[in-house]
Design an enzyme around this catalytic site. Structure first.
Site, PDB file in Angstrom:
ATOM      1  N   GLY A  11      26.527   7.452  69.522  1.00  0.00           N
ATOM      2  CA  GLY A  11      27.958   7.732  69.591  1.00  0.00           C
ATOM      3  C   GLY A  11      28.778   6.672  70.281  1.00  0.00           C
ATOM      4  O   GLY A  11      29.971   6.880  70.544  1.00  0.00           O
ATOM      5  N   THR A  12      28.184   5.512  70.554  1.00  0.00           N
ATOM      6  CA  THR A  12      28.895   4.452  71.265  1.00  0.00           C
ATOM      7  C   THR A  12      30.122   3.977  70.491  1.00  0.00           C
ATOM      8  O   THR A  12      31.215   3.818  71.064  1.00  0.00           O
ATOM      9  CB  THR A  12      27.949   3.264  71.526  1.00  0.00           C
ATOM     10  OG1 THR A  12      26.819   3.725  72.257  1.00  0.00           O
ATOM     11  CG2 THR A  12      28.643   2.182  72.319  1.00  0.00           C
ATOM     12  N   GLY A  13      29.956   3.733  69.183  1.00  0.00           N
ATOM     13  CA  GLY A  13      31.072   3.253  68.380  1.00  0.00           C
ATOM     14  C   GLY A  13      32.197   4.262  68.276  1.00  0.00           C
ATOM     15  O   GLY A  13      33.381   3.899  68.347  1.00  0.00           O
ATOM     16  N   CYS A  14      31.832   5.539  68.132  1.00  0.00           N
ATOM     17  CA  CYS A  14      32.846   6.601  68.063  1.00  0.00           C
ATOM     18  C   CYS A  14      33.619   6.682  69.373  1.00  0.00           C
ATOM     19  O   CYS A  14      34.847   6.833  69.382  1.00  0.00           O
ATOM     20  CB  CYS A  14      32.171   7.950  67.793  1.00  0.00           C
ATOM     21  SG  CYS A  14      31.119   7.988  66.331  1.00  0.00           S
ATOM     22  N   LYS A  23      32.460  -5.857  67.956  1.00  0.00           N
ATOM     23  CA  LYS A  23      31.610  -5.320  69.018  1.00  0.00           C
ATOM     24  C   LYS A  23      30.244  -6.010  68.976  1.00  0.00           C
ATOM     25  O   LYS A  23      29.607  -6.088  67.933  1.00  0.00           O
ATOM     26  CB  LYS A  23      31.435  -3.806  68.837  1.00  0.00           C
ATOM     27  CG  LYS A  23      32.761  -3.045  68.892  1.00  0.00           C
ATOM     28  CD  LYS A  23      32.578  -1.560  68.640  1.00  0.00           C
ATOM     29  CE  LYS A  23      32.027  -1.276  67.266  1.00  0.00           C
ATOM     30  NZ  LYS A  23      32.042   0.152  66.921  1.00  0.00           N
ATOM     31  N   THR A  46      22.445   5.452  73.410  1.00  0.00           N
ATOM     32  CA  THR A  46      23.634   4.817  72.844  1.00  0.00           C
ATOM     33  C   THR A  46      24.199   5.574  71.644  1.00  0.00           C
ATOM     34  O   THR A  46      25.037   5.039  70.917  1.00  0.00           O
ATOM     35  CB  THR A  46      23.313   3.377  72.402  1.00  0.00           C
ATOM     36  OG1 THR A  46      22.216   3.404  71.472  1.00  0.00           O
ATOM     37  CG2 THR A  46      22.945   2.510  73.604  1.00  0.00           C
TER      38      THR A  46
END
Length: 257
Positions: free
Chosen positions: A197-200, A162, A195
């Protein structure tokens, strides 16, 4: 018995502010038509400004939650986020090694606010989780901490790199198999601090796609679009890095992608 919707198990920490972790996972899975189930690894006192306190759930309780839902409801895909301890990482990997379903591992180390969520021993134990994962989804700092692209692919898993932590006006997200690059997506960098919590969100969306029977490339594309739209729809809550607007995503096609 076939399920009427994909059954997605999230193994992750709870975010009291509702922006990341289990809460982001449940929202994402629900909005994408899945049934969300959880095994909570940690309870955090957390908001948009940071993590104030962490209470780890005992390893046996984590395993009990997994067994409880897997033995009754069933599981079509698994998403792993914050794992909490090396002991828990090894135990969860051992259990999941017996499940023949897609497993998405988001190697959470540091919260968006900068708070540490995994110590060195826990990060070292991530090797076991990468051994059982179908796909690993690090951001750029996590990629470096895990030894880089070739090191991760050496575990036999697929890899999503990412690019949100990179520089410049364009974000590049790449999907790799152990054999090399499969898909590369470019998108305009969104100038926002919303942003959290974007990865979750991305990892959960990827798990839903795979649990629904999508191939990895299609699931990757859908997860990327869903996450970008959720960022654009962020409601602007809190004084720090705000949560995404999962509940406002109705169209997964990102015109800027």
């Amino acid at each position: 018995m076939s399920a009427s919707c994909p059954r997605i198990l999230s193994i992750a920490g709870s975010d009291s502010g509702g922006g990341a972790g289990i809460q982001a996972d449940i929202k994402t899975i629900t909005m994408l038509g899945g049934h969300a189930m959880t095994a909570i690894t940690a309870i955090t006192a957390q908001n948009t400004l940071g993590v104030q306190s962490v209470h780890l759930v005992p390893t046996q309780m984590i395993l009990a939650q997994i067994e409880s839902v897997a033995s009754d409801i069933g599981v079509d895909a698994v998403k792993i986020g914050m794992i909490g301890s090396a002991e828990a990482a090894r135990a969860v990997a051992g259990y999941l090694d017996g499940l023949s379903v897609p497993i998405v591992f988001d190697p959470v180390m540091v919260a968006t606010s900068g708070s540490e969520l995994a110590d060195g021993e826990t990060i070292a134990a991530f090797d076991r989780l990468m051994d059982v994962a179908s796909v690993v989804t690090p951001n750029l700092p996590e990629l470096a901490a895990l030894g880089g692209r070739d090191e991760i692919l050496g575990h036999g898993c697929h890899l999503v790199i990412k690019g949100g932590h990179g520089e410049g006006p364009v974000i590049v997200d790449e999907l790799y198999s152990p054999g090399g690059l499969i898909r590369r997506l470019e998108g305009k960098r969104l100038e926002t601090s919303e942003t959290h919590g974007t990865g979750c969100t991305f990892a959960s969306a990827l798990a839903v796609g795979l649990g629904s029977g999508m191939d990895l490339t299609a699931a990757f594309e859908q997860a990327t679009s869903f996450t970008r739209i959720a960022i654009l729809e962020a409601p602007g809550l809190g004084a720090g890095s705000g949560p995404l607007g999962h509940q406002f995503v109705t169209d997964f096609q990102d015109e800027d992608r």
